[in-house]
Design a protein around this motif. Structure first.
Motif, PDB file in Angstrom:
ATOM      1  N   UNK A   1       0.844  -1.170   0.000  1.00 16.31           N
ATOM      2  CA  UNK A   1       0.000   0.000   0.000  1.00 16.31           C
ATOM      3  C   UNK A   1       0.893   1.239   0.000  1.00 16.31           C
ATOM      4  N   UNK A   2       0.555   2.203  -0.816  1.00 16.25           N
ATOM      5  CA  UNK A   2       1.287   3.465  -0.869  1.00 16.25           C
ATOM      6  C   UNK A   2       0.598   4.484   0.027  1.00 16.25           C
ATOM      7  N   UNK A   3       1.413   5.213   0.786  1.00 15.19           N
ATOM      8  CA  UNK A   3       0.902   6.250   1.682  1.00 15.19           C
ATOM      9  C   UNK A   3       1.697   7.521   1.420  1.00 15.19           C
ATOM     10  N   UNK A   4       0.989   8.620   1.236  1.00 10.12           N
ATOM     11  CA  UNK A   4       1.652   9.907   1.045  1.00 10.12           C
ATOM     12  C   UNK A   4       2.193  10.386   2.398  1.00 10.12           C
ATOM     13  N   UNK A   5       3.522  10.525   2.536  1.00  8.23           N
ATOM     14  CA  UNK A   5       4.086  10.930   3.815  1.00  8.23           C
ATOM     15  C   UNK A   5       4.074  12.437   4.067  1.00  8.23           C
ATOM     16  N   UNK A   6       3.500  13.208   3.157  1.00  7.84           N
ATOM     17  CA  UNK A   6       3.506  14.671   3.290  1.00  7.84           C
ATOM     18  C   UNK A   6       2.917  15.109   4.625  1.00  7.84           C
ATOM     19  N   UNK A   7       3.632  15.968   5.317  1.00  8.08           N
ATOM     20  CA  UNK A   7       3.227  16.598   6.575  1.00  8.08           C
ATOM     21  C   UNK A   7       3.127  15.646   7.772  1.00  8.08           C
ATOM     22  N   UNK A   8       3.552  14.390   7.624  1.00  5.49           N
ATOM     23  CA  UNK A   8       3.469  13.465   8.758  1.00  5.49           C
ATOM     24  C   UNK A   8       4.409  13.873   9.887  1.00  5.49           C
ATOM     25  N   UNK A   9       5.484  14.563   9.566  1.00  2.00           N
ATOM     26  CA  UNK A   9       6.415  14.978  10.614  1.00  2.00           C
ATOM     27  C   UNK A   9       5.954  16.240  11.340  1.00  2.00           C
ATOM     28  N   UNK A  10       4.933  16.912  10.825  1.00  2.00           N
ATOM     29  CA  UNK A  10       4.401  18.121  11.454  1.00  2.00           C
ATOM     30  C   UNK A  10       3.029  17.892  12.086  1.00  2.00           C
ATOM     31  N   UNK A  11       2.488  16.688  11.926  1.00  2.00           N
ATOM     32  CA  UNK A  11       1.141  16.385  12.384  1.00  2.00           C
ATOM     33  C   UNK A  11       1.187  15.570  13.671  1.00  2.00           C
ATOM     34  N   UNK A  12       0.398  15.966  14.643  1.00  2.33           N
ATOM     35  CA  UNK A  12       0.304  15.237  15.908  1.00  2.33           C
ATOM     36  C   UNK A  12      -0.368  13.890  15.662  1.00  2.33           C
ATOM     37  N   UNK A  13       0.298  12.797  16.037  1.00  2.00           N
ATOM     38  CA  UNK A  13      -0.290  11.477  15.836  1.00  2.00           C
ATOM     39  C   UNK A  13      -1.413  11.193  16.824  1.00  2.00           C
ATOM     40  N   UNK A  14      -1.575  12.030  17.813  1.00  2.00           N
ATOM     41  CA  UNK A  14      -2.662  11.871  18.786  1.00  2.00           C
ATOM     42  C   UNK A  14      -3.920  12.603  18.314  1.00  2.00           C
ATOM     43  N   UNK A  15      -3.822  13.910  18.049  1.00  2.00           N
ATOM     44  CA  UNK A  15      -4.985  14.725  17.690  1.00  2.00           C
ATOM     45  C   UNK A  15      -5.011  15.106  16.219  1.00  2.00           C
ATOM     46  N   UNK A  16      -3.941  14.805  15.489  1.00  2.00           N
ATOM     47  CA  UNK A  16      -3.814  15.085  14.052  1.00  2.00           C
ATOM     48  C   UNK A  16      -3.795  16.577  13.717  1.00  2.00           C
TER      49      UNK A  16
ATOM     50  N   UNK B   1       0.224  19.049  23.694  1.00  2.00           N
ATOM     51  CA  UNK B   1       1.526  18.944  24.364  1.00  2.00           C
ATOM     52  C   UNK B   1       2.083  17.528  24.424  1.00  2.00           C
ATOM     53  N   UNK B   2       1.543  16.611  23.626  1.00  2.00           N
ATOM     54  CA  UNK B   2       2.107  15.285  23.516  1.00  2.00           C
ATOM     55  C   UNK B   2       3.507  15.430  22.918  1.00  2.00           C
ATOM     56  N   UNK B   3       4.473  14.707  23.470  1.00  6.06           N
ATOM     57  CA  UNK B   3       5.826  14.779  22.919  1.00  6.06           C
ATOM     58  C   UNK B   3       6.386  13.382  22.744  1.00  6.06           C
ATOM     59  N   UNK B   4       7.196  13.231  21.702  1.00  3.59           N
ATOM     60  CA  UNK B   4       7.851  11.962  21.414  1.00  3.59           C
ATOM     61  C   UNK B   4       8.942  12.210  20.371  1.00  3.59           C
ATOM     62  N   UNK B   5       9.676  11.179  20.062  1.00  2.91           N
ATOM     63  CA  UNK B   5      10.660  11.246  18.994  1.00  2.91           C
ATOM     64  C   UNK B   5       9.929  11.583  17.693  1.00  2.91           C
ATOM     65  N   UNK B   6      10.470  12.519  16.931  1.00 10.28           N
ATOM     66  CA  UNK B   6       9.799  12.997  15.721  1.00 10.28           C
ATOM     67  C   UNK B   6       9.630  11.898  14.675  1.00 10.28           C
ATOM     68  N   UNK B   7      10.612  11.018  14.536  1.00 15.14           N
ATOM     69  CA  UNK B   7      10.495   9.934  13.556  1.00 15.14           C
ATOM     70  C   UNK B   7       9.408   8.942  13.956  1.00 15.14           C
ATOM     71  N   UNK B   8       9.296   8.653  15.244  1.00 12.40           N
ATOM     72  CA  UNK B   8       8.258   7.747  15.726  1.00 12.40           C
ATOM     73  C   UNK B   8       6.874   8.365  15.517  1.00 12.40           C
TER      74      UNK B   8
END
Length: 83
Positions: free
Chosen positions: A1-16, A35-42
């Motif tokens: 499956x292809x996924x567009x990675x655009x903006x994934x590093x700027x988007x909160x994985x909790x609240x999006x 204020x969720x924080x984690x490693x940016x790559x994760x």
């Protein structure tokens, strides 16, 4: 499956919430809304996984800020919450 990675590093994985200020360094991510924080790559990897599971009808566009739901997403490894 292809996924567009655009903006994934700027988007909160909790609240999006997508905001360039969420990435103040290359290695660290902190959401300016929840204020969720984690490693940016994760964080980006979690977003890519979610996009693969729940594909967006607007693939290729910058995500908008969705309305905040009553219950957040289930916990993700590496996440720290504010006290």
């Amino acid at each position: 499956m292809l996924v567009n990675p655009a903006y994934t590093s700027q988007t909160c994985s909790e609240w999006r919430l997508c905001d360039s200020r969420n990435r103040e360094s290359q290695a660290d991510f902190e959401c300016k809304q929840c204020h969720m924080s984690m490693n940016a790559d994760l964080n980006a990897a979690n977003n890519i996984l979610k996009r693969g599971i729940e594909p967006s009808p607007r693939l290729g566009t910058k995500p908008s800020t969705p309305e905040r739901s009553q219950t957040p997403n289930p916990p993700i490894a590496g996440r720290t919450l504010p006290p």
